[in-house]
Design a protein around this motif. Structure first.
Motif, PDB file in Angstrom:
ATOM      1  N   TRP A 152       0.841  -1.198   0.000  1.00 57.00           N
ATOM      2  CA  TRP A 152       0.000   0.000   0.000  1.00 57.00           C
ATOM      3  C   TRP A 152       0.879   1.252   0.000  1.00 57.00           C
ATOM      4  O   TRP A 152       0.606   2.203  -0.741  1.00 57.00           O
ATOM      5  CB  TRP A 152      -0.939  -0.016   1.199  1.00 57.00           C
ATOM      6  N   PHE A 153       1.942   1.257   0.829  1.00 55.20           N
ATOM      7  CA  PHE A 153       2.877   2.384   0.831  1.00 55.20           C
ATOM      8  C   PHE A 153       3.488   2.564  -0.561  1.00 55.20           C
ATOM      9  O   PHE A 153       3.597   3.677  -1.070  1.00 55.20           O
ATOM     10  CB  PHE A 153       4.012   2.180   1.839  1.00 55.20           C
ATOM     11  N   PHE A 154       3.923   1.461  -1.159  1.00 53.64           N
ATOM     12  CA  PHE A 154       4.552   1.497  -2.473  1.00 53.64           C
ATOM     13  C   PHE A 154       3.609   2.093  -3.513  1.00 53.64           C
ATOM     14  O   PHE A 154       3.978   3.003  -4.258  1.00 53.64           O
ATOM     15  CB  PHE A 154       4.965   0.076  -2.874  1.00 53.64           C
ATOM     16  N   ILE A 155       2.387   1.591  -3.544  1.00 50.55           N
ATOM     17  CA  ILE A 155       1.410   2.061  -4.533  1.00 50.55           C
ATOM     18  C   ILE A 155       1.054   3.530  -4.298  1.00 50.55           C
ATOM     19  O   ILE A 155       0.983   4.319  -5.238  1.00 50.55           O
ATOM     20  CB  ILE A 155       0.160   1.170  -4.519  1.00 50.55           C
ATOM     21  N   SER A 156       0.865   3.901  -3.032  1.00 55.27           N
ATOM     22  CA  SER A 156       0.499   5.296  -2.764  1.00 55.27           C
ATOM     23  C   SER A 156       1.656   6.251  -3.065  1.00 55.27           C
ATOM     24  O   SER A 156       1.430   7.346  -3.591  1.00 55.27           O
ATOM     25  CB  SER A 156       0.016   5.467  -1.324  1.00 55.27           C
ATOM     26  N   MET A 157       2.893   5.840  -2.769  1.00 56.11           N
ATOM     27  CA  MET A 157       4.038   6.703  -3.105  1.00 56.11           C
ATOM     28  C   MET A 157       4.184   6.834  -4.619  1.00 56.11           C
ATOM     29  O   MET A 157       4.482   7.912  -5.131  1.00 56.11           O
ATOM     30  CB  MET A 157       5.324   6.139  -2.482  1.00 56.11           C
ATOM     31  N   PHE A 158       3.967   5.731  -5.338  1.00 56.46           N
ATOM     32  CA  PHE A 158       4.016   5.793  -6.795  1.00 56.46           C
ATOM     33  C   PHE A 158       2.897   6.676  -7.328  1.00 56.46           C
ATOM     34  O   PHE A 158       3.111   7.522  -8.197  1.00 56.46           O
ATOM     35  CB  PHE A 158       3.916   4.383  -7.399  1.00 56.46           C
ATOM     36  N   TRP A 159       1.691   6.488  -6.815  1.00 53.80           N
ATOM     37  CA  TRP A 159       0.524   7.210  -7.330  1.00 53.80           C
ATOM     38  C   TRP A 159       0.660   8.720  -7.134  1.00 53.80           C
ATOM     39  O   TRP A 159       0.275   9.498  -8.003  1.00 53.80           O
ATOM     40  CB  TRP A 159      -0.744   6.692  -6.658  1.00 53.80           C
ATOM     41  N   GLU A 160       1.217   9.109  -5.990  1.00 51.62           N
ATOM     42  CA  GLU A 160       1.417  10.540  -5.731  1.00 51.62           C
ATOM     43  C   GLU A 160       2.398  11.163  -6.707  1.00 51.62           C
ATOM     44  O   GLU A 160       2.342  12.367  -6.975  1.00 51.62           O
ATOM     45  CB  GLU A 160       1.936  10.756  -4.306  1.00 51.62           C
ATOM     46  N   ASN A 161       3.323  10.350  -7.221  1.00 50.39           N
ATOM     47  CA  ASN A 161       4.390  10.871  -8.081  1.00 50.39           C
ATOM     48  C   ASN A 161       4.346  10.289  -9.480  1.00 50.39           C
ATOM     49  O   ASN A 161       5.356  10.336 -10.200  1.00 50.39           O
ATOM     50  CB  ASN A 161       5.741  10.576  -7.423  1.00 50.39           C
ATOM     51  N   LYS A 162       3.227   9.742  -9.888  1.00 49.51           N
ATOM     52  CA  LYS A 162       3.153   9.032 -11.184  1.00 49.51           C
ATOM     53  C   LYS A 162       3.473   9.949 -12.359  1.00 49.51           C
ATOM     54  O   LYS A 162       4.028   9.485 -13.360  1.00 49.51           O
ATOM     55  CB  LYS A 162       1.797   8.380 -11.353  1.00 49.51           C
TER      56      LYS A 162
END
Length: 166
Positions: A152-162
């Motif tokens: 979840w951390f990985f996906i949210s960090m990616f999504w914020e900076n996609k």
């Protein structure tokens, strides 16, 4: 280079979740490496406090993972032979072609340890074996939960900076 780090981090995340059920793979630590790889991209800002806390959690879970099945065996009346049998059964079950070999291996290993070496009757040995199985489930659940949180951390960090990736 960022895309390569992103893909490698994603692979580590998947392996981290698989590692929740395979004792040969340190699940939470592998998932943490995925977070680390993502933080090395130029798209995601580095947060060393976050990485330090998640590393501490991963190391803690990795260490107690070796004790939880044994604690389950002890809690249900098992002896040190049942604990040894549990550990040996987990390793043997890992390489077994039987589905759920690790679960069966932990259970049978504790049972053999209790009956053959500690000379317990069948009922007490079964109770200790059930404790080892329960300990394995608790340990796998803990690692799986940490793996999901790290994903979840990985996906949210990616999504914020996609937008910085593509």
């Amino acid at each position: 280079m960022d895309i390569l780090l992103l893909v490698l981090g994603l692979i580590c995340m998947v392996l981290g979740i698989i590692g929740a059920f395979l004792p040969i793979l340190p699940g939470p630590l592998t998932g943490w490496v995925g977070l680390l790889l993502l933080s090395f991209t130029s798209a995601v800002p580095k947060d060393w406090t976050f990485l330090g806390i998640t590393l501490a959690v991963a190391v803690f879970v990795w260490i107690i993972d070796y004790f939880i099945p044994a604690m389950g065996t002890k809690r249900f009346g098992g002896s040190k032979y049942g604990v040894y049998g549990t550990m040996i059964g987990l390793v043997v079950g890992l390489f077994s072609p039987i589905p759920f070999g690790m679960l069966i291996g932990a259970f049978v290993g504790a049972f053999i340890g209790e009956t053959a070496f500690d000379k317990k009757d069948t009922n007490k040995a079964l109770k200790a074996s059930f404790g080892s199985l329960l300990g394995f489930f608790v340990s796998a659940s803990l690692k799986f939960g940490v793996g999901l949180v790290y994903c979840w951390f990985f996906i949210s960090m990616f999504w914020e900076n996609k937008s910085a990736f593509f």
